[in-house]
Design an enzyme around this catalytic site. Structure first.
Site: not given
Length: 405
Positions: A2, A98-99
């Site tokens: 993350d 973003d993960e």
């Protein structure tokens, strides 16, 4: 994996001076998309939260620096990060920009924690960003672990220690426990993940429906959802657009202009992906921020904007009493089928008209692809003052219109 404060971190790479002040990435306040999209650690220290209104954030932090988003940069760094992940495993499943989940089972490149720490260091050294990592034996606990320590940390959750680490946490920390689910569980005095875990699965289902069994399994470490390979393409289940208009929609004509624009965008993307839609869904939010959805099956599957707009407006006329002006509107289509599938026609359909409409739609799509969305518009959208939809265009998910695929 993350990425910490991803949008804000990318912005601070270009402007290192922003690292020393509370800053956030925000939408366009003038276009009424003024929400916080990301914030740095200093802003977070003031209680600034993602998705809250900019004016609310500035009440907490009067000196908050709000900068516009640059999504092309976020996509660029997201792709570079995923390329790095693929050097360790081909089992890489994105969860937003973003993960990502990575499955490193049986890897010869080290233990899972060693791999996590190495990637975390590389992201920092090679890209100037930071990430937090959760290492666990299933996806839901790995996701929870990535949120457990921030920024720039690795948390390992095992079959032996998950009760000590996971069960005391708020149930809202569990993946896919949203606001409504959290409220339903709170009414049953279920406030921690451990509280959920010790319920009987039958009771969880009685409270939450079929999602209750999944959440109960997750709380007990029984999630067995696999990580999809990087080559996996998730099937499309719906195509939709929504917008918060620059000014309130005050009458039916205002709504119709927005519905026409949204329906045109949705229909164009259906055709782009070779889909027909069987159901239309509208989403309505008034100026009191109260919202609802309504849906209905189309008389026949279609990717024609006129048919989508007609049903969307029918749903609105039947469901809204104009107790307040409208702030936001959405049109979404579901029950998608491929063009190659067999489509049952009704006895009332005019085959020649359908073929003519198809040729018109194809021409419109070609013109818009070449010259931009606004090169062809319906007359309704051009009549009189139209300050509601003039900036609308396809493939513009972060401006005036939000796309859903």
């Amino acid at each position: 994996m993350d990425q910490n404060c991803f949008f804000a971190s990318v912005e601070m790479k270009s402007h290192p001076e922003w690292r020393s002040v509370p800053m956030a990435v925000g939408g366009d306040s003038e276009q009424r998309h003024g929400i916080i999209l990301a914030k740095n650690q200093l802003a977070q220290g003031y209680g600034v939260k993602t998705a809250e209104a900019i004016w609310q954030a500035r009440q907490k932090c009067p000196d908050l620096l709000v900068v516009p988003a640059h999504f092309d940069q976020y996509v660029y760094y997201s792709e570079r990060i995923r390329e790095m992940f693929l050097q360790y495993t081909d089992m890489v499943e994105p969860f937003g920009l973003d993960e990502c989940w990575l499955d490193v089972t049986g890897s010869s490149m080290g233990t899972p924690k060693e791999i996590a720490d190495e990637i975390r260091m590389r992201v920092k050294d090679e890209l100037g960003l930071s990430c937090s990592v959760g290492v666990s034996f299933n996806k839901s606990f790995a996701k929870l672990g990535s949120d457990y320590k921030k920024p720039d940390a690795t948390t390992v959750i095992t079959k032996e220690n998950f009760r000590e680490i996971v069960w005391p946490l708020p149930v809202s920390d569990l993946l896919f426990v949203g606001k409504a689910t959290n409220q339903a569980l709170a009414k049953m005095n279920v406030r921690t993940i451990g509280d959920l875990a010790v319920l009987s699965p039958e009771f969880a289902v009685s409270v939450l429906g079929k999602n209750g069994h999944y959440l109960w399994r997750s709380a007990n470490g029984l999630d067995d959802d696999p990580v999809n390979p990087a080559s996996y393409v998730r099937p499309m289940k719906s195509v939709g657009n929504s917008t918060t208009t620059p000014r309130d929609m005050e009458n039916r004509d205002d709504v119709w202009k927005v519905v026409c624009t949204l329906s045109a965008q949705v229909a164009s993307r259906l055709r782009k992906h070779h889909f027909f839609a069987g159901t239309v869904v509208i989403w309505v939010r008034d100026t009191d921020l109260k919202s609802y959805e309504k849906q209905r099956a189309l008389p026949a599957e279609t990717n024609d904007e006129k048919e989508i707009a007609k049903l969307a407006m029918e749903l609105f006329d039947e469901s809204y009493d104009w107790h307040a002006p409208l702030r936001s509107f959405g049109v979404r289509t579901t029950h998608l089928s491929d063009e190659e599938d067999y489509h049952q026609m009704t006895i009332f359909e005019n085959v020649e008209k359908i073929q003519k409409d198809d040729r018109v739609n194809q021409t419109v799509d070609e013109l818009r692809a070449r010259y931009g969305y606004n090169i062809v518009m319906r007359g309704t959208q051009l009549e009189g003052k139209n300050d509601l939809t003039e900036d609308g265009r396809e493939d513009h998910p972060h401006g005036g219109f939000r796309e859903d695929l």
